[in-house]
Design an enzyme around this catalytic site. Structure first.
Site, PDB file in Angstrom:
ATOM      1  N   ASP A 284      -5.484 -27.673  10.483  1.00 16.77           N
ATOM      2  CA  ASP A 284      -4.276 -28.208  11.122  1.00 16.77           C
ATOM      3  C   ASP A 284      -4.399 -28.097  12.641  1.00 16.77           C
ATOM      4  O   ASP A 284      -4.182 -29.067  13.377  1.00 16.77           O
ATOM      5  CB  ASP A 284      -3.051 -27.430  10.622  1.00 16.77           C
ATOM      6  CG  ASP A 284      -1.786 -27.874  11.328  1.00 16.77           C
ATOM      7  OD1 ASP A 284      -1.585 -29.100  11.456  1.00 16.77           O
ATOM      8  OD2 ASP A 284      -1.008 -27.008  11.775  1.00 16.77           O
TER       9      ASP A 284
ATOM     10  N   ASP B 188      -5.099 -31.228  15.808  1.00 13.42           N
ATOM     11  CA  ASP B 188      -4.304 -31.575  17.003  1.00 13.42           C
ATOM     12  C   ASP B 188      -5.214 -31.522  18.233  1.00 13.42           C
ATOM     13  O   ASP B 188      -5.081 -32.327  19.152  1.00 13.42           O
ATOM     14  CB  ASP B 188      -3.109 -30.624  17.189  1.00 13.42           C
ATOM     15  CG  ASP B 188      -1.787 -31.240  16.695  1.00 13.42           C
ATOM     16  OD1 ASP B 188      -1.820 -31.924  15.647  1.00 13.42           O
ATOM     17  OD2 ASP B 188      -0.738 -31.047  17.354  1.00 13.42           O
TER      18      ASP B 188
ATOM     19  N   TYR C 242      -1.485 -21.852   3.586  1.00  9.96           N
ATOM     20  CA  TYR C 242      -0.265 -22.579   3.182  1.00  9.96           C
ATOM     21  C   TYR C 242       0.047 -22.365   1.696  1.00  9.96           C
ATOM     22  O   TYR C 242       0.727 -23.176   1.082  1.00  9.96           O
ATOM     23  CB  TYR C 242      -0.457 -24.089   3.415  1.00  9.96           C
ATOM     24  CG  TYR C 242      -0.380 -24.563   4.848  1.00  9.96           C
ATOM     25  CD1 TYR C 242      -0.864 -23.810   5.904  1.00  9.96           C
ATOM     26  CD2 TYR C 242       0.167 -25.806   5.147  1.00  9.96           C
ATOM     27  CE1 TYR C 242      -0.811 -24.275   7.212  1.00  9.96           C
ATOM     28  CE2 TYR C 242       0.233 -26.275   6.455  1.00  9.96           C
ATOM     29  CZ  TYR C 242      -0.273 -25.498   7.480  1.00  9.96           C
ATOM     30  OH  TYR C 242      -0.222 -25.975   8.769  1.00  9.96           O
TER      31      TYR C 242
ATOM     32  N   ASP D 233     -12.381 -19.579  16.859  1.00 10.76           N
ATOM     33  CA  ASP D 233     -12.152 -19.471  18.311  1.00 10.76           C
ATOM     34  C   ASP D 233     -13.273 -20.181  19.081  1.00 10.76           C
ATOM     35  O   ASP D 233     -13.028 -20.978  20.000  1.00 10.76           O
ATOM     36  CB  ASP D 233     -11.979 -18.005  18.759  1.00 10.76           C
ATOM     37  CG  ASP D 233     -12.997 -17.044  18.148  1.00 10.76           C
ATOM     38  OD1 ASP D 233     -13.803 -17.465  17.290  1.00 10.76           O
ATOM     39  OD2 ASP D 233     -12.992 -15.849  18.528  1.00 10.76           O
TER      40      ASP D 233
ATOM     41  N   LYS E  61     -13.341 -17.422  10.162  1.00 12.51           N
ATOM     42  CA  LYS E  61     -13.092 -16.314  11.092  1.00 12.51           C
ATOM     43  C   LYS E  61     -13.533 -15.059  10.358  1.00 12.51           C
ATOM     44  O   LYS E  61     -12.778 -14.110  10.146  1.00 12.51           O
ATOM     45  CB  LYS E  61     -11.605 -16.290  11.474  1.00 12.51           C
ATOM     46  CG  LYS E  61     -11.230 -15.240  12.506  1.00 12.51           C
ATOM     47  CD  LYS E  61     -11.862 -15.453  13.889  1.00 12.51           C
ATOM     48  CE  LYS E  61     -11.550 -14.268  14.778  1.00 12.51           C
ATOM     49  NZ  LYS E  61     -12.328 -14.289  16.031  1.00 12.51           N
TER      50      LYS E  61
HETATM   51  C1  IPM Z   1       0.196 -31.848   9.820  1.00  9.74           C
HETATM   52  C2  IPM Z   1       1.495 -31.129  10.100  1.00  9.74           C
HETATM   53  C3  IPM Z   1       1.974 -30.344   8.893  1.00  9.74           C
HETATM   54  C4  IPM Z   1       0.902 -29.324   8.529  1.00  9.74           C
HETATM   55  C5  IPM Z   1       3.314 -29.634   9.104  1.00  9.74           C
HETATM   56  C6  IPM Z   1       4.362 -30.618   9.544  1.00  9.74           C
HETATM   57  C7  IPM Z   1       3.754 -28.845   7.922  1.00  9.74           C
HETATM   58  O1  IPM Z   1       1.372 -30.320  11.230  1.00  9.74           O
HETATM   59  O2  IPM Z   1       0.131 -32.620   8.860  1.00  9.74           O
HETATM   60  O3  IPM Z   1      -0.756 -31.646  10.575  1.00  9.74           O
HETATM   61  O4  IPM Z   1       0.831 -28.243   9.126  1.00  9.74           O
HETATM   62  O5  IPM Z   1       0.126 -29.624   7.635  1.00  9.74           O
HETATM   63 MN    MN Z   2      -0.474 -30.567  12.274  1.00 10.22          MN
END
Ligand code: IPM
Ligand code: MN
Ligand code: NAD
Length: 357
Positions: free
Chosen positions: A251, A255, A144, A227, A194
């Site tokens: 990130d 999730d 990022y 992975d 990785k």
């Molecule tokens: C998170 C989100 C952000 C990220 C996006 C919205 C830029 O997905 O905070 O997990 O990737 O950091």
């Molecule tokens: Mn996210």
């Protein structure tokens, strides 16, 4: 800050609220109702100021936040954010680079802390039982970094470059943060890279991890590729303690962490500036969820838990613990066992009742 309020001396925390878009507004309201309740009981004050910065604000003003937005936020003790993004009206790359991402970078909130635990009474999708993972995501550089560009746009010879940047300072400080966290928990750190494919940045990360490990002999370290880690989080999450990963890997894994804890409505997050030279920011892992926005069914637990992390950061440890216990008491009663089974308001009321109870 301590001030005199109605004849008593009370700690006053200045909080900037950025509810943002979609369900961000609903869950911020829910979290703040809980925060105000616990503050009243514990005897401190949250002095909040709300900022309308969002995609709607972009349409009104041409910017996600004013030019002096960062300087405005700097005056606060903490920032609480709901979620940002409304891709049908503002491209995500515009909205997120106009608000959320600049805050993380400007305030050097390099440690993004994301706990993944299966709360009592919550049925996750996995057969395995309890797990307790603390993901430490690097939050200011890596994939990022924003280094890149496009040339020859729209032509056959178009090129797009987006370069990951890993600095010694950036990698060392996030790894140290991970080691320190592992020390306070079960003493195990899993470093995710990785380095079989990415021979420069990720090999550098691995080398830094090995070099630092000798300073933390009380912490055991595993190295794993991203992975394989994705599979491990599903197959054996109970074997994980602290996990440290780069910005993008963290990130994605968080999730996944949210999914195994029952859904995105359960995953909390703190963007920490560890030296406290600038405010830290607290927000759920999830986004603005346009698919359910306005329906009143967003799960506010991730947002409330993020609020508890904020209280902890502000030094209100007893209040933070009380909120976490109230969340657990709520899910234990069977509230929100299945997604959509209770409204945002019902869950919030249940947490408040548990707090008062
Ligand atoms: C998170 C989100 C952000 C990220 C996006 C919205 C830029 O997905 O905070 O997990 O990737 O950091
Ligand atoms: Mn996210
Ligand atoms: P999302 O997290 O908003 O939603 C993914 C799925 O999870 C959706 O089906 C949604 O309904 C569900 N979900 C999310 N939070 C929930 C909750 N509290 N309760 C119940 N269900 C929930 O991810 P997305 O759809 O990829 O992104 C939507 C927008 O949010 C985009 O603009 C994206 O860029 C943005 N986003 C912002 C942040 C942030 O501000 N921190 C984080 C992630 C995504």
């Amino acid at each position: 800050m301590t001030d005199s309020f109605e004849g008593t001396t009370m700690t006053n925390h200045k909080i900037a609220l950025i509810p943002g878009d979609g369900i961000g507004k609903d869950v911020t309201e829910a979290a703040m109702t809980v925060m105000d309740t616990v503050a009243a009981t514990a005897g401190f004050r949250l002095q909040t100021e709300s900022f309308p910065w969002s995609c709607a604000h972009y349409h009104e003003t041409g910017a996600m936040m004013p030019e002096d937005g960062i300087e405005t936020l700097r005056a606060f003790d903490a920032i609480y954010l709901g979620a940002v993004g409304w891709p049908d009206s503002v491209p995500d790359a515009v909205s997120l680079h106009g608000l959320l991402l600049p805050i993380r970078k400007a305030f050097d909130q390099y440690a993004n802390i994301r706990p993944h635990r299966l709360l009592p009474g919550v049925e996750g999708p996995l057969k395995s039982g309890a797990f307790d993972i603390l993901c430490i995501r690097e939050n200011t550089e890596g994939e990022y970094s924003g280094a890149g560009g496009r040339v020859h746009q729209g032509r056959d010879n178009e090129v797009a470059v987006e370069t990951s940047v890993f600095t010694r300072k950036g990698v060392e400080r996030i790894l140290r943060f991970g080691f320190e966290q592992a020390r306070t928990r079960r003493g195990h750190l899993t470093s995710v890279t990785k380095s079989n494919a990415q021979q420069y940045s990720m090999v550098f990360w691995d080398e830094m991890t090995r070099a630092l490990a000798s300073e933390y002999p009380d912490v055991t370290v595993s190295h794993i590729h991203i992975d394989a880690m994705a599979a491990k989080m599903v197959m054996a999450p109970e074997t994980l303690d602290v996990v440290v990963a780069s910005n993008l890997f963290g990130d994605i894994l968080t999730d996944l962490g949210a999914a195994i804890q029952g859904g995105l409505g359960f995953a909390a997050s703190a963007n920490i500036c560890p030296d406290r030279s600038a405010p830290s920011m607290f927000e759920p892992v999830h986004g603005s969820a346009p698919d359910i926005a306005g329906t009143g069914i967003a799960n506010p637990i991730a947002a409330i838990w993020s609020g508890a992390m904020m209280l902890h950061h502000l030094g209100e440890t007893a209040a933070a613990d009380a909120v976490e216990q109230a969340i657990a008491a709520t899910t234990e009663q069977g509230i929100r066992v299945r997604p959509g089974s209770n409204s945002t308001d019902e869950i919030t009321s249940a947490v408040i009742a548990a707090l008062k109870g």
